[in-house]
Design a protein around this motif. Structure first.
Motif, PDB file in Angstrom:
ATOM      1  N   GLU A 144      41.801  45.733  51.452  1.00 14.10           N
ATOM      2  CA  GLU A 144      41.335  44.439  50.693  1.00 14.10           C
ATOM      3  C   GLU A 144      41.889  44.772  49.219  1.00 14.10           C
ATOM      4  OE1 GLU A 144      37.541  46.800  51.448  1.00 14.10           O
ATOM      5  OE2 GLU A 144      39.511  47.200  51.856  1.00 14.10           O
ATOM      6  N   ASP A 147      46.343  43.812  49.291  1.00 16.89           N
ATOM      7  CA  ASP A 147      46.542  42.632  50.156  1.00 16.89           C
ATOM      8  C   ASP A 147      47.317  41.500  49.426  1.00 16.89           C
ATOM      9  OD1 ASP A 147      44.451  41.943  48.387  1.00 16.89           O
ATOM     10  OD2 ASP A 147      43.356  40.878  50.057  1.00 16.89           O
ATOM     11  N   GLU A 148      47.515  41.798  48.026  1.00  9.56           N
ATOM     12  CA  GLU A 148      48.377  40.670  47.460  1.00  9.56           C
ATOM     13  C   GLU A 148      49.721  41.399  46.862  1.00  9.56           C
ATOM     14  OE1 GLU A 148      47.144  40.395  42.827  1.00  9.56           O
ATOM     15  OE2 GLU A 148      45.416  40.706  43.855  1.00  9.56           O
ATOM     16  N   GLU A 149      50.624  40.423  46.405  1.00  7.08           N
ATOM     17  CA  GLU A 149      52.078  40.560  46.139  1.00  7.08           C
ATOM     18  C   GLU A 149      51.712  41.877  44.950  1.00  7.08           C
ATOM     19  OE1 GLU A 149      55.999  39.921  46.197  1.00  7.08           O
ATOM     20  OE2 GLU A 149      54.334  39.211  47.548  1.00  7.08           O
ATOM     21  N   TYR A 150      52.675  42.560  45.079  1.00  8.64           N
ATOM     22  CA  TYR A 150      52.964  43.971  44.300  1.00  8.64           C
ATOM     23  C   TYR A 150      53.416  43.363  42.841  1.00  8.64           C
ATOM     24  CZ  TYR A 150      55.397  47.304  41.802  1.00  8.64           C
ATOM     25  OH  TYR A 150      55.819  48.279  40.609  1.00  8.64           O
ATOM     26  N   HIS A 151      52.834  43.683  41.915  1.00  6.43           N
ATOM     27  CA  HIS A 151      53.387  43.761  40.577  1.00  6.43           C
ATOM     28  C   HIS A 151      52.895  45.023  39.766  1.00  6.43           C
ATOM     29  CE1 HIS A 151      53.630  42.279  36.337  1.00  6.43           C
ATOM     30  NE2 HIS A 151      54.303  41.299  36.877  1.00  6.43           N
ATOM     31  N   VAL A 154      49.527  45.124  38.138  1.00  4.77           N
ATOM     32  CA  VAL A 154      48.641  45.265  39.182  1.00  4.77           C
ATOM     33  C   VAL A 154      48.404  46.572  39.726  1.00  4.77           C
ATOM     34  CG1 VAL A 154      47.552  44.055  41.262  1.00  4.77           C
ATOM     35  CG2 VAL A 154      48.726  42.524  39.614  1.00  4.77           C
ATOM     36  N   LYS A 180      56.812  45.392  52.802  1.00  2.00           N
ATOM     37  CA  LYS A 180      56.389  44.369  51.927  1.00  2.00           C
ATOM     38  C   LYS A 180      57.302  43.403  51.514  1.00  2.00           C
ATOM     39  CE  LYS A 180      51.829  44.949  52.247  1.00  2.00           C
ATOM     40  NZ  LYS A 180      50.706  44.110  52.429  1.00  2.00           N
ATOM     41  N   PRO A 331      43.317  36.567  40.788  1.00  2.00           N
ATOM     42  CA  PRO A 331      43.727  37.576  41.638  1.00  2.00           C
ATOM     43  C   PRO A 331      45.383  37.717  40.653  1.00  2.00           C
ATOM     44  CG  PRO A 331      42.861  36.445  43.080  1.00  2.00           C
ATOM     45  CD  PRO A 331      42.629  35.623  41.839  1.00  2.00           C
ATOM     46  N   GLY A 332      45.913  38.738  40.874  1.00  2.00           N
ATOM     47  CA  GLY A 332      47.111  38.986  39.954  1.00  2.00           C
ATOM     48  C   GLY A 332      47.081  39.029  38.520  1.00  2.00           C
ATOM     49  N   LYS A 336      44.531  46.555  39.958  1.00  2.00           N
ATOM     50  CA  LYS A 336      43.427  46.939  41.191  1.00  2.00           C
ATOM     51  C   LYS A 336      43.722  48.517  41.573  1.00  2.00           C
ATOM     52  CE  LYS A 336      43.120  42.754  43.815  1.00  2.00           C
ATOM     53  NZ  LYS A 336      42.941  42.313  45.214  1.00  2.00           N
TER      54      LYS A 336
END
Length: 493
Positions: A144, A147-151, A154, A180, A331-332, A336
């Motif tokens: 969890e 789960d989002e796009e790598y940056h 983040v 990914k 998000p983003g 995280k």
């Protein structure tokens, strides 16, 4: 007579069974490989049982050591000298017409596997795999969070500029972000690894710039050698009797070093390691653990108090995560996970700052900066083992959880050591601690010391304090590193 013979046979059988179950690879102090240091197969299941319902992870801090590496130049030189000296011992025995029947065949004509190597201390393939697989497991365990796009804002990945640490960060990132992206058949994706210049990296290489620590270590090393001498002398005497060669104390120390390198890097356990009995290995491991304890661990408060900038960085990142969660940032737009890759000299002090591997009143003692007793000698049991505290790829993860249903505290910190929950003495022996309690009982007592007061206070004139502490730290680090060209090849890095 028959009864005595039966007892003797049972004793021999029992000893053989014990020896057969003994794995020297688990007793190599900080040269222990990650996959043999701890069983992590059920780590996720164990952790899940300790987390209350309704709690979810919102941020992870990782502080990891680099993976398994080849020997450094100092060790390679020692092994070359050992090869020459072993040849001299064999010739001397032959000239005196002594039997060589007891001398292991591998030892006759032995040459170092690293003879002539120009590169030292680099991450080996096994080390790459350790970090790559760790990245995959962390992504799966905290799906969890990842789960989002790598940056890079983040999921910032940080490493020291020592190649084995930065290569470990890359291997970890490849595992964390595998499949990914769209690069090649494996669907890799590009990611950033950032580093501070060594002269200003007081978060991950604080030991490099801490003048007072360097002075302390220099004065203590002879005393540590003295502590180890009785163990080396006892085992040297046994080796001379067992194999008939005139080994010296230095030979024993170097043969033990060879054992550790062969077992860890080459998976060879029946040559140098085979020279020692399990009880002798236990004593040699304990001597190494003493050195780690005194020079890098709980032996003196400067060893870990110089790591306060790292502890502050960890706590600040969690506070920022709480703020983002409270304010419901999209998000983003917030971090995280903060993922760091460094050295034993980073992981061990950080472990001590958290108060791990302590018993009873020992936690209160370190908070009062009182000395602890040295780890007890085998066969007594002990918590402090380099093979567990800081093996290759050894790591601490601080997982921040949001627990909105909890009336007493909305945020908790769970500490995982080498991926397993570990009790915090400062939090009543729990691995799941209210964040405010974690800050008050574990973090706050350390924060009365800043990096300058721990590392450089005695070098400063009170009336000449510079306006910018960051600039002063950089200047002092530059001075400290000016003649320190062996920085990246020290033991344990």
């Amino acid at each position: 007579m028959f009864a005595i013979l039966k007892l003797l046979l049972l004793s021999i059988s029992s000893q053989l069974n014990a020896d057969q179950g003994f794995d020297v690879r688990r007793h190599l102090c900080t040269v222990t490989r990650y996959d043999v240091a701890k069983d992590i197969a059920n780590a996720s299941a164990v952790a899940a049982n300790n987390i209350p319902n309704g709690c979810t992870p919102i941020h992870v801090n990782l502080v990891a050591r680099h993976g398994t590496r080849s020997p450094n130049k100092k060790r390679m030189r020692e092994l070359d000298k050992l090869a020459s000296h072993l040849g001299e011992l064999i010739r001397e025995a032959e000239e005196q017409n002594l039997s060589l029947e007891k001398v292991p065949s591998w030892l006759q004509g032995w040459k170092s596997p690293w003879r002539g190597k120009l590169k030292d201390g680099e991450l080996i393939r096994k080390g790459e795999e350790e970090l790559y697989n760790l990245g995959i497991r962390i992504r799966e365990r905290f799906s969890e969070l990842f789960d989002e796009e790598y940056h890079p804002d983040v999921y910032p990945i940080k490493a020291t500029q020592v190649p084995r640490a930065s290569a470990s960060a890359v291997a970890f990132g490849m595992g964390l972000l595998s499949e990914k992206g769209g690069l090649g058949p494996a669907q890799h994706r590009a990611f950033a690894v950032t580093s501070e210049i060594p002269a200003s990296d007081i978060i991950l290489r604080f030991h490099d710039c801490c003048g007072n620590y360097k002075d302390f270590k220099k004065t203590q090393e002879p005393a540590v050698d003295k502590l180890k001498e009785p163990v080396l002398d006892e085992i040297t005497s046994a080796l001379v009797s067992r194999y008939g060669l005139k080994f010296t104390r230095q030979d024993t120390a170097t043969l033990w070093s060879l054992c550790k390198q062969e077992a860890s890097v080459l998976d060879i356990t029946d040559q140098a390691c085979g020279l020692f009995s399990p009880s002798e290995v236990a004593l040699l491991e304990w001597a190494d653990d003493l050195e780690l304890f005194i020079l890098k661990g709980y032996g003196n408060s400067i060893n870990y108090r110089m790591g306060v900038p790292l502890l502050e960085d960890v706590v600040h990142s969690m506070e920022q995560a709480i703020k983002a969660n409270e304010e419901k940032h999209p998000p983003g737009s917030y971090e995280k996970a903060r993922l760091r890759f460094a050295h034993a000299e980073t992981v061990v002090p950080f472990t001590c700052l958290l108060g791990l591997f302590l018993e009873g009143s020992e936690f209160q003692k370190i908070q009062r900066e009182e000395p602890l007793e040295l780890p007890p000698k085998p066969p007594q049991s002990r918590n402090w083992r380099g093979s567990t505290v800081a093996p290759f790829a050894g790591n601490n993860m601080l997982v921040l959880h949001s627990c909105p249903a909890n009336s007493a505290s909305k945020y908790f910190v769970q500490v995982l050591h080498n991926e397993q929950p570990i009790p915090m003495t400062g939090c009543n022996g729990s691995d799941f601690c209210p964040f405010e309690e974690f800050k008050e009982k574990i973090v706050a007592p350390h924060l009365k010391h800043d990096y300058d007061s721990v590392c450089t206070a005695k070098l400063e004139e009170p009336e000449q304090k510079p306006a910018s502490s960051k600039l002063s730290q950089l200047f002092r680090c530059l001075l400290s590193l000016q003649n320190d060209d062996t920085r990246s090849t020290k033991d344990g890095l």
